[in-house]
Design a protein around this motif. Structure first.
Motif, PDB file in Angstrom:
ATOM      1  N   ASP B 550       0.835  -1.198   0.000  1.00 33.81           N
ATOM      2  CA  ASP B 550       0.000   0.000   0.000  1.00 33.81           C
ATOM      3  C   ASP B 550       0.848   1.217   0.000  1.00 33.81           C
ATOM      4  O   ASP B 550       0.574   2.180  -0.755  1.00 33.81           O
ATOM      5  N   ARG B 551       1.980   1.204   0.882  1.00 33.29           N
ATOM      6  CA  ARG B 551       2.865   2.326   0.973  1.00 33.29           C
ATOM      7  C   ARG B 551       3.534   2.591  -0.352  1.00 33.29           C
ATOM      8  O   ARG B 551       3.610   3.720  -0.826  1.00 33.29           O
ATOM      9  N   ASP B 553       2.435   1.715  -3.229  1.00 33.55           N
ATOM     10  CA  ASP B 553       1.418   2.224  -4.130  1.00 33.55           C
ATOM     11  C   ASP B 553       1.171   3.698  -3.887  1.00 33.55           C
ATOM     12  O   ASP B 553       1.058   4.500  -4.861  1.00 33.55           O
ATOM     13  N   MET B 554       1.115   4.108  -2.522  1.00 32.94           N
ATOM     14  CA  MET B 554       0.855   5.482  -2.152  1.00 32.94           C
ATOM     15  C   MET B 554       1.930   6.381  -2.673  1.00 32.94           C
ATOM     16  O   MET B 554       1.640   7.440  -3.254  1.00 32.94           O
ATOM     17  N   LEU B 557       1.731   6.914  -6.164  1.00 28.62           N
ATOM     18  CA  LEU B 557       0.683   7.842  -6.442  1.00 28.62           C
ATOM     19  C   LEU B 557       1.092   9.234  -6.183  1.00 28.62           C
ATOM     20  O   LEU B 557       0.750  10.158  -6.890  1.00 28.62           O
ATOM     21  N   ARG B 558       1.850   9.484  -5.054  1.00 27.11           N
ATOM     22  CA  ARG B 558       2.302  10.796  -4.698  1.00 27.11           C
ATOM     23  C   ARG B 558       3.502  11.221  -5.483  1.00 27.11           C
ATOM     24  O   ARG B 558       4.044  12.286  -5.303  1.00 27.11           O
TER      25      ARG B 558
END
Lengths: 127, 563
Positions: B550-551, B553-554, B557-558
């Motif tokens: 998730d991290r 992925d985050m 994304l960022r």
């Protein structure tokens, strides 16, 4: 014996009795056993011969035997003492030991004297 | 003629059993010996045996001058002892002269001597070349001939004459009151005087002999018993038997295996003396029978002296306990000698026994019971006799078993007082307990070997004697049915113990099973927990990886800086 006899005095009677006994009495067969020619032997021979001549004249046979010469006879005749005189006949057989100096006793032994009683007080009755 | 010798006194052996030992070789050679004693004490027999043995065994002819019996009577009397007098006379080895002294026939007229007797004796001596002379009984002359004084002188001359001839003479004389002989012959014959005695104590006769004097020689001084048996005279000097026997290491079986085991496994020593004592009916004879049976089975000869039972009775009785003695009897290995104890005096018994032993030569001797002799003599005599018997058996190397009946409480002191002579002593005792009598065997002593100190129960079965361990409890020794009860109780206890062990064992098993079930349950629980935990861990890890993803992925994304 004659049925009838003339009266006799006592001396004649004894003379007659003796004569009669001489003719009818048995003959004496005597043997004297001695041991050699000792004094006792010689005395015994002399004494018995005198006795025989006095009391048995003419009707005795006396034989003197020296045991030293015939020792077997001592056993056969049962001799212990010497001298020994054996009266063979007439019966019963009798032995007289010693030197025959006591004539009375010899006569008793030869049945020529009646014996009153012997030393142990036994009276013997003789014919 | 008499030779003057300066050496020790020469002896003339009599050949009579035991007498020569007593006299240190025999009678004084060339001299007269006086044998005196009361009527019927055996003077004539002693004298005759001296003569006969001299002629037969020592080549010395003899003359017998008899004053009391004639030749025929003498021959008959001594024929019972096995002496062939007529034969010896015919062979010119013995001469007999019967001197008849009948006073009734003899008239004495003055002095006489015994020359007739001398001549007869001389003739008899010469006829056989005699070295020995017997005058039996010269005193008879006194009753047959008058004038004792002449006779005395003549006898003195006779003895001197005999001495000069160098013949060995026995003169017999009847015992007088207060003197050795009626006519005081001991005054003339002073070289050797032997006194014979025949006394009766408690209705049993014993003959005894004593050497009153023996000039110039040592001699036994005691009174010695003697016997007139089937083979003549025999004197038994106790001193002639000493402790000279050789001890042997060889062993002989008792006939009872358990008893052998009690004696170190091998039984009695050969040549030893065994005493089996006990009260009536305790099995002494049975034990003896085993011993005899074992000896015969080894091919040895056994001699059994029975004083209470007849041989056939013993054989029958022993059959009842499975011992058949008859074959051994038939094979000549076993011999019985049965006699009533009161039949003879002790000495006669002893002599008869010694003679039987000599003839049979057994390896084993049983005396059943030895205590029977107490009837025949007093304690001292019995002990003396037993000692002689034991000594004799030991010298011969014969193993002996004596049975002895004890009475009363004094079980350990035998009536015979022979316990000190005994090597192995077995005591059989009746134990009275719980209304029954049982036999027990004690081994009181056994010299020179290891032996058990344990009491054994002595059981008579139809297979013979058996020895069984006894139970020793707080109440004492248990035997018989007491022992059997104890055995049953013990068996029950064992069973109970075994049951207890089984129960415990089952308990343990059960516990183990329970524990194992518990362990299994725990394991199951653990496994469940483990699975749960692993699941949780796995979920945790999953969650972690999801977070990381998730991290990432985050970041993506960022548009985070790329490192």
């Amino acid at each position: 014996m004659l049925p009838m006899k003339p009266p006799e005095d006592s001396a004649m009677a004894s003379e007659r009795a003796l004569a009669e006994s001489r003719s009818t009495a048995p003959t004496y067969v005597l043997r004297l056993y001695i041991a050699g020619s000792s004094h006792v032997s010689a005395r015994a021979v002399a004494n018995i011969m005198e006795i025989c001549e006095t009391h048995l004249q003419g009707r005795y046979e006396l034989e003197v035997i020296d045991l030293y010469q015939q020792p077997t006879l001592a056993e056969g005749e049962q001799i212990i003492a010497a001298p020994t005189l054996i009266k063979k006949l007439p019966a019963p057989l009798r032995r007289i030991i010693g030197d025959m100096s006591n004539t009375e006793k010899v006569l008793v032994g030869l049945d020529l004297r009646k014996k009153e009683s012997d030393a142990r007080g036994i009276t013997k009755v003789k014919e | 003629m008499n030779k003057m010798t300066l050496g020790p006194l020469e002896k003339c052996p009599t050949g009579i059993e035991g007498l020569d030992e007593l006299l240190n070789g025999g009678l004084p050679r060339g001299r007269p010996t006086l044998v005196c004693g009361s009527a019927g004490c055996g003077k004539t027999l002693l004298a005759m045996e001296f003569l006969v043995r001299g002629a037969v065994e020592f080549g010395e002819p003899g003359v017998f001058m008899a004053f009391e019996e004639n030749g025929q009577e003498l021959a008959q009397n001594v024929a019972s002892l096995g002496f062939d007098l007529p034969g010896l006379i015919a062979a010119k080895k013995v001469a007999v002269d019967f001197v008849s002294v009948a006073r009734e026939e003899i008239e004495a007229t003055g002095e006489y001597d015994l020359e007739g007797l001398f001549i007869r004796l001389d003739h008899a001596i010469n006829s056989v070349g005699a070295k020995r002379v017997v005058l039996d009984t010269v005193e008879s002359l006194f009753s047959g001939l008058p004038h004792p004084m002449i006779l005395r002188g003549e006898l003195r001359r006779l003895f001197r004459w005999l001495k000069e001839r160098g013949v060995t003479v026995i003169i017999t004389g009847e015992r007088g009151e207060g003197s050795l002989t009626r006519q005081g012959l001991e005054e003339y014959v002073s070289d050797c005087v032997i006194l014979l005695d025949h006394r009766i104590v408690e209705q049993i006769s014993t003959r005894r002999l004593r050497v009153v004097k023996y000039r110039g020689s040592t001699h036994g001084t005691n009174e010695y018993p003697f016997l007139i048996g089937e083979k003549g005279f025999s004197v038994l000097p106790i001193t002639s038997l000493g402790l000279q026997h050789v001890a042997r290491n060889e062993r002989v079986s008792t006939g009872v295996p358990r008893l052998d085991a009690m004696l170190g496994g091998n039984g009695y020593y050969r040549g030893s003396t065994v005493l089996v004592s006990g009260t009536a009916g305790c099995g002494k004879t049975s034990l003896a029978a085993h011993f005899v049976d074992a000896a015969c089975a080894r091919g040895e000869r056994a001699l059994l002296f029975a004083f209470e039972e007849s041989p056939s009775q013993i054989v029958r009785n022993m059959r009842s306990i499975g011992i058949d003695l008859q074959p051994a009897v038939d094979a000549g290995l076993l011999q019985f000698h049965a006699a009533r104890p009161a039949m003879h005096g002790l000495e006669m018994h002893l002599a008869a026994m010694l003679r039987a032993i000599d003839e049979f030569e057994p390896a084993v001797v049983v005396v059943d019971p030895a205590s029977a002799f107490v009837v025949a003599g007093n304690d001292y005599d019995v002990k003396a006799m037993m000692m002689r018997l034991v000594d004799y058996l030991k010298t011969k190397g014969i193993t002996a078993l004596f049975c002895a009946l004890t009475a009363g409480e004094q079980l350990e002191s035998s009536d015979l007082a022979i316990s000190s002579l005994i090597d192995t002593w077995l005591l059989l005792r009746v134990i009275d307990l719980a209304g029954e009598r049982n036999r027990a065997l004690y081994l009181l002593k056994s010299r020179g070997m290891w032996h058990s100190n344990q009491i054994r129960e002595f059981v008579l079965t139809d297979q013979g004697v058996d020895l069984v361990d006894v139970y020793v409890g707080p109440a004492g020794v248990l035997t018989g049915s007491g022992r059997m009860a104890q055995e049953a109780a013990e068996k029950a206890a064992t069973l109970a113990r075994q049951q207890e062990i089984g129960r415990r064992r089952r308990d343990l098993e059960r516990k183990r099973l329970a524990l194992e079930a518990q362990i299994a349950a725990l394991r199951v629980a653990f496994e469940a927990e483990e699975a749960e935990l692993e699941e949780a861990i796995r979920q945790g890890e999953d969650r972690e990886s999801v977070l990381v993803e998730d991290r990432v992925d985050m970041a993506r994304l960022r548009h985070a800086d790329q490192v």
